[in-house]
Design a protein around this motif. Structure first.
Motif, PDB file in Angstrom:
ATOM      1  N   ILE A 154      70.349   9.634  33.597  1.00 28.53           N
ATOM      2  CA  ILE A 154      69.044   9.426  32.956  1.00 28.53           C
ATOM      3  C   ILE A 154      68.296  10.754  32.907  1.00 28.53           C
ATOM      4  CG2 ILE A 154      66.818   8.255  33.133  1.00 28.53           C
ATOM      5  CD1 ILE A 154      68.224   5.955  34.556  1.00 28.53           C
ATOM      6  N   GLY A 155      68.310  11.461  34.044  1.00 29.48           N
ATOM      7  CA  GLY A 155      67.680  12.770  34.083  1.00 29.48           C
ATOM      8  C   GLY A 155      68.355  13.758  33.153  1.00 29.48           C
ATOM      9  N   TYR A 156      69.682  13.671  33.066  1.00 34.15           N
ATOM     10  CA  TYR A 156      70.428  14.577  32.176  1.00 34.15           C
ATOM     11  C   TYR A 156      69.967  14.420  30.723  1.00 34.15           C
ATOM     12  CZ  TYR A 156      73.803  15.459  35.943  1.00 34.15           C
ATOM     13  OH  TYR A 156      74.410  15.840  37.112  1.00 34.15           O
ATOM     14  N   LEU A 157      69.737  13.182  30.290  1.00 33.77           N
ATOM     15  CA  LEU A 157      69.309  12.945  28.911  1.00 33.77           C
ATOM     16  C   LEU A 157      67.915  13.518  28.672  1.00 33.77           C
ATOM     17  CD1 LEU A 157      69.727  11.737  26.140  1.00 33.77           C
ATOM     18  CD2 LEU A 157      68.958   9.518  27.042  1.00 33.77           C
ATOM     19  N   ILE A 158      67.007  13.303  29.621  1.00 28.61           N
ATOM     20  CA  ILE A 158      65.647  13.843  29.501  1.00 28.61           C
ATOM     21  C   ILE A 158      65.687  15.366  29.413  1.00 28.61           C
ATOM     22  CG2 ILE A 158      63.425  14.103  30.677  1.00 28.61           C
ATOM     23  CD1 ILE A 158      63.942  11.326  31.934  1.00 28.61           C
ATOM     24  N   GLY A 159      66.500  15.991  30.273  1.00 25.12           N
ATOM     25  CA  GLY A 159      66.609  17.445  30.278  1.00 25.12           C
ATOM     26  C   GLY A 159      67.134  17.990  28.960  1.00 25.12           C
ATOM     27  N   ARG A 160      68.093  17.299  28.350  1.00 26.17           N
ATOM     28  CA  ARG A 160      68.672  17.761  27.075  1.00 26.17           C
ATOM     29  C   ARG A 160      67.660  17.672  25.940  1.00 26.17           C
ATOM     30  NH1 ARG A 160      74.939  16.696  27.954  1.00 26.17           N
ATOM     31  NH2 ARG A 160      74.737  15.994  30.079  1.00 26.17           N
ATOM     32  N   ILE A 161      66.818  16.653  25.982  1.00 16.39           N
ATOM     33  CA  ILE A 161      65.781  16.528  24.951  1.00 16.39           C
ATOM     34  C   ILE A 161      64.827  17.722  25.036  1.00 16.39           C
ATOM     35  CG2 ILE A 161      63.797  15.159  24.198  1.00 16.39           C
ATOM     36  CD1 ILE A 161      65.346  12.650  25.119  1.00 16.39           C
ATOM     37  N   LEU A 162      64.488  18.123  26.247  1.00 14.58           N
ATOM     38  CA  LEU A 162      63.615  19.283  26.428  1.00 14.58           C
ATOM     39  C   LEU A 162      64.305  20.563  25.951  1.00 14.58           C
ATOM     40  CD1 LEU A 162      62.135  18.438  29.949  1.00 14.58           C
ATOM     41  CD2 LEU A 162      60.967  18.322  27.744  1.00 14.58           C
ATOM     42  N   VAL A 163      65.595  20.696  26.237  1.00 17.63           N
ATOM     43  CA  VAL A 163      66.350  21.857  25.765  1.00 17.63           C
ATOM     44  C   VAL A 163      66.330  21.912  24.238  1.00 17.63           C
ATOM     45  CG1 VAL A 163      68.680  22.838  25.526  1.00 17.63           C
ATOM     46  CG2 VAL A 163      67.865  22.084  27.765  1.00 17.63           C
ATOM     47  N   ALA A 164      66.510  20.758  23.614  1.00 17.18           N
ATOM     48  CA  ALA A 164      66.589  20.684  22.155  1.00 17.18           C
ATOM     49  C   ALA A 164      65.338  21.224  21.477  1.00 17.18           C
ATOM     50  CB  ALA A 164      66.839  19.240  21.722  1.00 17.18           C
ATOM     51  N   PHE A 165      64.174  20.943  22.062  1.00 18.84           N
ATOM     52  CA  PHE A 165      62.930  21.300  21.370  1.00 18.84           C
ATOM     53  C   PHE A 165      62.199  22.502  21.967  1.00 18.84           C
ATOM     54  CE2 PHE A 165      63.652  16.796  20.404  1.00 18.84           C
ATOM     55  CZ  PHE A 165      63.631  16.858  19.005  1.00 18.84           C
ATOM     56  N   VAL A 166      62.618  22.945  23.155  1.00 21.87           N
ATOM     57  CA  VAL A 166      61.950  24.094  23.776  1.00 21.87           C
ATOM     58  C   VAL A 166      62.777  25.365  23.669  1.00 21.87           C
ATOM     59  CG1 VAL A 166      61.036  25.040  25.926  1.00 21.87           C
ATOM     60  CG2 VAL A 166      60.673  22.626  25.390  1.00 21.87           C
ATOM     61  N   LEU A 167      64.077  25.286  23.950  1.00 18.79           N
ATOM     62  CA  LEU A 167      64.890  26.499  24.024  1.00 18.79           C
ATOM     63  C   LEU A 167      65.726  26.784  22.776  1.00 18.79           C
ATOM     64  CD1 LEU A 167      66.112  26.297  27.741  1.00 18.79           C
ATOM     65  CD2 LEU A 167      64.392  27.823  26.770  1.00 18.79           C
ATOM     66  N   LEU A 168      66.357  25.764  22.217  1.00 15.44           N
ATOM     67  CA  LEU A 168      67.255  26.009  21.086  1.00 15.44           C
ATOM     68  C   LEU A 168      66.578  26.701  19.892  1.00 15.44           C
ATOM     69  CD1 LEU A 168      69.560  22.839  21.014  1.00 15.44           C
ATOM     70  CD2 LEU A 168      70.079  25.138  21.846  1.00 15.44           C
ATOM     71  N   PRO A 169      65.345  26.326  19.524  1.00 18.72           N
ATOM     72  CA  PRO A 169      64.709  27.042  18.406  1.00 18.72           C
ATOM     73  C   PRO A 169      64.564  28.547  18.668  1.00 18.72           C
ATOM     74  CG  PRO A 169      63.552  24.996  18.853  1.00 18.72           C
ATOM     75  CD  PRO A 169      64.523  25.191  19.979  1.00 18.72           C
ATOM     76  N   ALA A 182      69.957  19.564  33.948  1.00 16.65           N
ATOM     77  CA  ALA A 182      70.442  19.564  32.563  1.00 16.65           C
ATOM     78  C   ALA A 182      69.770  20.652  31.742  1.00 16.65           C
ATOM     79  CB  ALA A 182      70.193  18.198  31.923  1.00 16.65           C
ATOM     80  N   MET A 183      68.491  20.898  32.002  1.00 13.91           N
ATOM     81  CA  MET A 183      67.814  21.987  31.295  1.00 13.91           C
ATOM     82  C   MET A 183      68.474  23.323  31.619  1.00 13.91           C
ATOM     83  SD  MET A 183      63.710  21.384  31.198  1.00 13.91           S
ATOM     84  CE  MET A 183      63.570  22.783  30.067  1.00 13.91           C
ATOM     85  N   ALA A 184      68.862  23.476  32.889  1.00 15.41           N
ATOM     86  CA  ALA A 184      69.510  24.728  33.295  1.00 15.41           C
ATOM     87  C   ALA A 184      70.923  24.814  32.742  1.00 15.41           C
ATOM     88  CB  ALA A 184      69.532  24.822  34.829  1.00 15.41           C
ATOM     89  N   SER A 185      71.683  23.731  32.869  1.00 18.29           N
ATOM     90  CA  SER A 185      73.089  23.769  32.458  1.00 18.29           C
ATOM     91  C   SER A 185      73.260  23.849  30.945  1.00 18.29           C
ATOM     92  CB  SER A 185      73.834  22.538  32.997  1.00 18.29           C
ATOM     93  OG  SER A 185      73.312  21.348  32.440  1.00 18.29           O
ATOM     94  N   HIS A 186      72.351  23.191  30.196  1.00 19.86           N
ATOM     95  CA  HIS A 186      72.501  23.163  28.741  1.00 19.86           C
ATOM     96  C   HIS A 186      71.528  24.088  28.022  1.00 19.86           C
ATOM     97  CE1 HIS A 186      74.788  19.693  29.949  1.00 19.86           C
ATOM     98  NE2 HIS A 186      75.260  19.558  28.733  1.00 19.86           N
ATOM     99  N   GLY A 187      70.627  24.707  28.779  1.00 18.25           N
ATOM    100  CA  GLY A 187      69.673  25.605  28.165  1.00 18.25           C
ATOM    101  C   GLY A 187      69.750  27.038  28.641  1.00 18.25           C
ATOM    102  N   SER A 188      70.317  27.252  29.841  1.00 20.42           N
ATOM    103  CA  SER A 188      70.382  28.618  30.369  1.00 20.42           C
ATOM    104  C   SER A 188      71.779  29.020  30.814  1.00 20.42           C
ATOM    105  CB  SER A 188      69.404  28.771  31.548  1.00 20.42           C
ATOM    106  OG  SER A 188      69.809  27.992  32.654  1.00 20.42           O
ATOM    107  N   GLN A 247      70.267  20.512  17.839  1.00 18.35           N
ATOM    108  CA  GLN A 247      69.442  19.547  18.570  1.00 18.35           C
ATOM    109  C   GLN A 247      70.101  18.174  18.593  1.00 18.35           C
ATOM    110  OE1 GLN A 247      65.920  20.170  16.183  1.00 18.35           O
ATOM    111  NE2 GLN A 247      64.917  21.389  17.775  1.00 18.35           N
ATOM    112  N   LYS A 248      70.668  17.759  17.467  1.00 23.03           N
ATOM    113  CA  LYS A 248      71.365  16.470  17.426  1.00 23.03           C
ATOM    114  C   LYS A 248      72.556  16.474  18.383  1.00 23.03           C
ATOM    115  CE  LYS A 248      71.922  16.309  12.886  1.00 23.03           C
ATOM    116  NZ  LYS A 248      72.287  15.823  11.524  1.00 23.03           N
ATOM    117  N   ALA A 249      73.269  17.590  18.436  1.00 25.42           N
ATOM    118  CA  ALA A 249      74.461  17.677  19.280  1.00 25.42           C
ATOM    119  C   ALA A 249      74.120  17.545  20.757  1.00 25.42           C
ATOM    120  CB  ALA A 249      75.184  19.001  19.023  1.00 25.42           C
ATOM    121  N   VAL A 250      73.082  18.249  21.207  1.00 24.88           N
ATOM    122  CA  VAL A 250      72.775  18.244  22.644  1.00 24.88           C
ATOM    123  C   VAL A 250      72.182  16.900  23.080  1.00 24.88           C
ATOM    124  CG1 VAL A 250      70.426  19.212  22.485  1.00 24.88           C
ATOM    125  CG2 VAL A 250      71.805  19.608  24.523  1.00 24.88           C
TER     126      VAL A 250
END
Length: 502
Positions: A78-93, A245-251, A269-272
């Motif tokens: 559950i936490g992993y999904l929340i973290g990926r959503i944050l990665v999608a809109f904060v870091l990927l752009p 998840a933010m660290a693993s998928h964003g950094s 964003q769709k992929a993550v």
């Protein structure tokens, strides 16, 4: 293991490198090798991300978590999904805006080359240790198969053979080969796990599912008040899982590189986000396998069954109980999970080495042909180092999935904290970031290795999901305080970096 099983395993080991070379195509540029010229479909990247983070730990160790406990491990997802959503809109752009091939290129633009190199070296060490555990875990079921055949082969020889298979298509096909082979490999191990569930269901007595519920093996939520040392308490799992998840998928370059292979930021964003949904159901599948194994073996202690490590439980069932053909498919699935992670690591390690470190040391703009040549050379070098690191892990009393997550969490907090510092603290400069980064590593080491808490009369360590949040907080506090010594208005260089990453 029968002839059919061995034939399936052999076909997989030979076919994977050939398939990778075929799908990867000829690498004409470093952009081809690093990010597939950003032409990979988002759905393929989704499956590649899942296959990469799954590794052998999920296939053989997550069932062990359910066997020894229950399915509260699923709260992490559950936490992993929340973290990926944050990665999608904060870091990927920010990554796409800077046209980067390395996550640490962002830190280079924001702070300077020194911080970029520091983060990259940290990633290299963390990746070697964490994936060294994963590669060793793969050798467990393979060795059991060979032992059953009367062949005495050491762990390091098995590890070396797996690494050689993975390095072939990684070296020749680059990230495109890695991603497309990941898609095939994920299909294999998921199909094998689903088949194992059906076989187990046929071997269990009527009412087995209700019995698991009565025994507490299907407990999903854990609202325990002990959020400090219990890794699967709800708040600990969700908050810790989100930041992990933010660290693993964003950094972490391992995941970011895959996401940068998408055509644009929207696809990325769709992929993550989709990967988070897939991972939730995948965790549920392997936890169900573990709970069913508990029912099948009547909850027997693994040691009483002659197993040297708890993580041999599922491999034991595969080798001894599955019908001919299916057993070989599961072993091939375990090898697939391992090879997807190792190939991904090799490609990301070579990318980070060349783009973050090698080009900084040479201090000159290198021709693209030279960059591509160096990338392939470092792929071979890191493969050799991987074998050495994986051979260091011979046994552990806890499930290796927890060991792997603990190792990654050791530095993930500092990495994610550095990104947060660059985004949130506008006046922070390179010296602040590097000092804060170093302080975070020290604090993490102290908490992981030396700090204990007394719970119900027992000395326990801080729960591993808290390692990343702790690291982020320390980095932000130390870096934020150090930044106060600078003028509120940033200088021209800092303003330019902020504009480039906005």
């Amino acid at each position: 293991m029968r002839a059919l099983d061995l034939a399936i395993i052999a076909i997989f080991l030979i076919g994977s490198p050939l398939l990778g070379v075929l799908l990867g195509g000829k690498q004409k540029s470093s952009s081809d090798y690093f990010v597939g010229s950003r032409q990979v479909p988002w759905w393929a990247v989704t499956f590649s991300v899942v296959a990469t983070e799954t590794s052998t730990l999920t296939v053989i160790s997550v069932p062990t978590v359910a066997y020894l406990g229950n399915i509260t491990y699923l709260q992490l997802a559950i936490g992993y999904l929340i973290g990926r959503i944050l990665v999608a809109f904060v870091l990927l752009p920010r990554y796409y805006a800077g046209d980067l091939v390395s996550a640490y290129g962002f830190l280079g633009k924001r702070f300077g080359k020194g911080m970029q190199g520091t983060a990259s070296v940290t990633f290299l060490v963390t990746r070697l240790l964490a994936d060294g555990v994963r590669l060793f875990a793969t050798a467990i079921p393979v060795k059991m198969v060979l032992d059953a055949l009367g062949l005495d082969v050491s762990y390091w020889m098995i590890i070396a053979a797996i690494a050689v298979m993975a390095v072939v298509y990684t070296y020749l096909g680059g990230i495109k080969a890695v991603i497309w082979v990941d898609v095939v490999q994920m299909s294999i191990y998921v199909l094998g796990a689903v088949a194992a569930v059906f076989v187990l269901a046929g071997k269990l007595p009527d009412g087995w599912f209700g019995s698991l519920g009565d025994q507490g093996k299907l407990q999903f939520f854990d609202f325990s008040s002990n959020i400090v040392t219990n890794p699967y308490a709800f708040i600990t799992a969700v908050v810790g899982g989100a930041l992990f998840a933010m660290a693993s998928h964003g950094s972490d370059q391992l995941m970011v590189q895959r996401l940068l292979a998408c055509k644009n930021v929207r696809d990325s964003q769709k992929a993550v986000i989709a990967s988070g949904v897939v991972v939730f159901f995948q965790f549920a599948l392997f936890l169900l396998v573990g709970a069913m194994l508990w029912s099948f073996y009547d909850g027997a202690d693994p040691a009483s069954m002659g197993l040297q490590a708890n993580d041999e439980l599922f491999p034991k069932f595969i080798v001894e109980q599955l019908p001919s053909g299916l057993s070989g498919l599961l072993i091939a699935g375990i090898l697939a999970a391992a090879m997807s992670t190792i190939s991904s690591s090799l490609n990301s390690l070579s990318t980070s080495t060349v783009s973050d470190i090698y080009q900084r040391i040479t201090k000159k703009e290198l021709p693209d042909a030279v960059v591509l040549k160096q990338a392939k050379l470092w792929t071979l070098i890191w493969a050799g180092v991987f074998v050495v690191f994986a051979s260091m892990f011979t046994s552990t009393d806890q499930p290796v999935v927890e060991v792997g997550l603990s190792i990654a969490s050791y530095t993930y907090g500092a990495l994610l904290g550095a990104f947060a510092l660059g985004i949130l603290v506008k006046r922070a400069r390179q010296s602040d970031a590097i000092i804060a980064f170093a302080c975070t590593i020290v604090v993490a080491a102290v908490f992981i290795l030396g700090v204990t808490f007394t719970v119900d009369g027992e000395e326990k360590s801080l729960a591993f999901p808290w390692y990343v949040p702790l690291g982020v907080i320390v980095t932000l506090v130390v870096g934020g305080l150090l930044s106060l010594r600078h003028p509120a208005a940033a200088g021209p260089d800092e303003l330019e970096r902020v504009k480039e990453t906005a």
